[in-house]
Design a protein around this motif. Sequence first.
Motif, PDB file in Angstrom:
ATOM      1  N   PHE B 125     -18.054 -35.296  21.403  1.00 31.23           N
ATOM      2  CA  PHE B 125     -17.466 -35.100  20.067  1.00 31.23           C
ATOM      3  C   PHE B 125     -16.023 -35.591  20.003  1.00 31.23           C
ATOM      4  CE2 PHE B 125     -21.008 -32.202  20.116  1.00 31.23           C
ATOM      5  CZ  PHE B 125     -21.548 -32.369  18.854  1.00 31.23           C
ATOM      6  N   TYR B 129     -14.033 -36.001  13.444  1.00 29.19           N
ATOM      7  CA  TYR B 129     -12.959 -35.402  12.655  1.00 29.19           C
ATOM      8  C   TYR B 129     -13.235 -33.907  12.439  1.00 29.19           C
ATOM      9  CZ  TYR B 129     -11.018 -39.992  11.661  1.00 29.19           C
ATOM     10  OH  TYR B 129     -10.424 -41.218  11.786  1.00 29.19           O
ATOM     11  N   GLN B 132     -15.923 -32.619  10.164  1.00 32.77           N
ATOM     12  CA  GLN B 132     -17.321 -32.790  10.543  1.00 32.77           C
ATOM     13  C   GLN B 132     -17.765 -31.782  11.598  1.00 32.77           C
ATOM     14  OE1 GLN B 132     -16.383 -36.839  11.693  1.00 32.77           O
ATOM     15  NE2 GLN B 132     -17.736 -37.617  10.126  1.00 32.77           N
ATOM     16  N   LEU B 133     -16.824 -30.955  12.072  1.00 29.45           N
ATOM     17  CA  LEU B 133     -17.156 -29.962  13.087  1.00 29.45           C
ATOM     18  C   LEU B 133     -17.418 -28.612  12.431  1.00 29.45           C
ATOM     19  CD1 LEU B 133     -14.331 -30.756  15.661  1.00 29.45           C
ATOM     20  CD2 LEU B 133     -16.746 -31.276  15.950  1.00 29.45           C
ATOM     21  N   SER B 134     -18.244 -27.790  13.065  1.00 34.82           N
ATOM     22  CA  SER B 134     -18.423 -26.426  12.582  1.00 34.82           C
ATOM     23  C   SER B 134     -17.181 -25.618  12.959  1.00 34.82           C
ATOM     24  CB  SER B 134     -19.658 -25.813  13.217  1.00 34.82           C
ATOM     25  OG  SER B 134     -19.437 -25.620  14.596  1.00 34.82           O
ATOM     26  N   MET B 137     -16.838 -24.981  16.685  1.00 31.94           N
ATOM     27  CA  MET B 137     -16.488 -26.183  17.458  1.00 31.94           C
ATOM     28  C   MET B 137     -15.019 -26.543  17.256  1.00 31.94           C
ATOM     29  SD  MET B 137     -19.858 -28.351  16.578  1.00 31.94           S
ATOM     30  CE  MET B 137     -19.751 -29.680  17.747  1.00 31.94           C
TER      31      MET B 137
END
Lengths: 262, 255
Positions: B125, B129, B132-134, B137
């Motif tokens: 990962f 950006y 776009q991560l949870s 994360m």
Amino acid sequence: MKFFKNKTLRFWLISLILPLALLGAWKGADLLGMLKPYTMPKPESVIDTAVELAAAGKLHVHVLSSILLVLKGFLLALAAGLILGVLIGLSKRIEAFFELTVQIFKPIPPIAWIPLAILWLGIEDKSKLYIIFLGALFPILLNVISGIKNIDRKYFELAKVYEVPGMKLIFRVVLPGALPEIMTGIRVGLGNAWVCVVAAEMIASVTGVGYLLTYGRSLSRPDMVILAMLLIGIIGKVMDDGLKFVSKMLTKWNNGEEALVR
Amino acid sequence: MSDKVIIKNLNKSFPGNNGQLRVLSDINLSIQEGQIVSVIGGSGCGKSTLLRILAGLDTDYQGEVLFDGKPVTKPTREKGIIFQDHRLLPWLTAEENIRFSLPGDVPDKNALIQHYLDLVGLAGFEKTYPKQLSGGMAQRVAVARALANKPKILLLDEPFGALDAITKISMQDELLSIWDKEPITMVLVTHDIDEAIYLGHRVVVMTPRPGRIKGIYDVELNIPKSRTGLDFIKIKEVVFQEFFGASGSPFIYNI
């Protein structure tokens, strides 16, 4: 490809309706014999004039000289707007120093500077450059300042925690953080610069689309006037589209994509 | 073990509508090297203010706050902070966010960044950006960013408060496994009693208005720690009583 998705295509088709209808009405009026050549030419004669000027090698000279002038003035304004904007946006003292002056100069339309600009800088490119510079400067400057002020303070706190030095702070936090607003300022600024070049060329010039316009008027050739107006409009739109694209590329991180993983 | 942090007679007030509003009153606390200390309390008890003072983000206080024997005057890389929000710069990728935090003279930054992204389980990962991560994360990237700076202490301000219950539990376990590999001193501020007991070697209970320390408890749980064992429940009851009083306890434990 995304671009050709149905929604985009439909949008473009719908946006074409009005220009085509106007063109149709124009041609219709011509066919009904309502147009007099010395006040309103028929659509074809505008195209004829364009072809004629292009063949004589004059069209691109006018267009390029205007575009070049705008780009020069615009880039100067961009550099000045960014540097001054960052200083004002980051320092209360510098902001106080410039505040009143900026507030008073801001409402003066750039074309109101034309008389003084010609007296000081002559009728050559320099005076026009100055007008364009002023036209682009204020929208850029003001948006840089407000863009910086709207950056979440928590990012400055973060930079403090990691002892981030000044220049890195400016290039990694301040400018990217203010970028969406800076891009708005840049688009408005370039639009203004384009308006200013036309105005300046109409008053004192021997080339450029603004000159083409006054030249057409002095020859009583409305076809040339309309051609110049259309050129101004189309070039302005293309430049703005270019900036829109740049802006989208630069703010990719902000494109509302869904999270990859939830 | 030596004392990493010493807090002596710490008092802190904010200017309020009716004069000064006392947020921290006579705080005394020592934190040993390599220990995880949980600070727990309801909202307004000053626990986050205490953490900000430790971090050097708030220096307007009375009393003494020593880190490695020296007074805390400003934030430094030695004191890593994990905020409740991940606080990643949205315009930088995971990798760039960590690079942003590192000093200029670190050798082989790429390997360092990769090591810590691997450590928090985010290999693959690097170029993503934050948007776009949870949430979980993104918070892991924040942990990797803090650790990559090799802090001597890690200050965590309700780090998992914004995460869902399942993610929270796995993040807590990961934090403990990171501590197993690098036993770094940590101060964890939380309002979650289970989290405080599960993660902390010591639990500091604070009460509000003005914020003061009501009690400090040593947690001697078996390793590996358990969330449901008898020891856990016993300590939980003690902390509960500290909060709600012996009579006012809303729960009855029948052990």
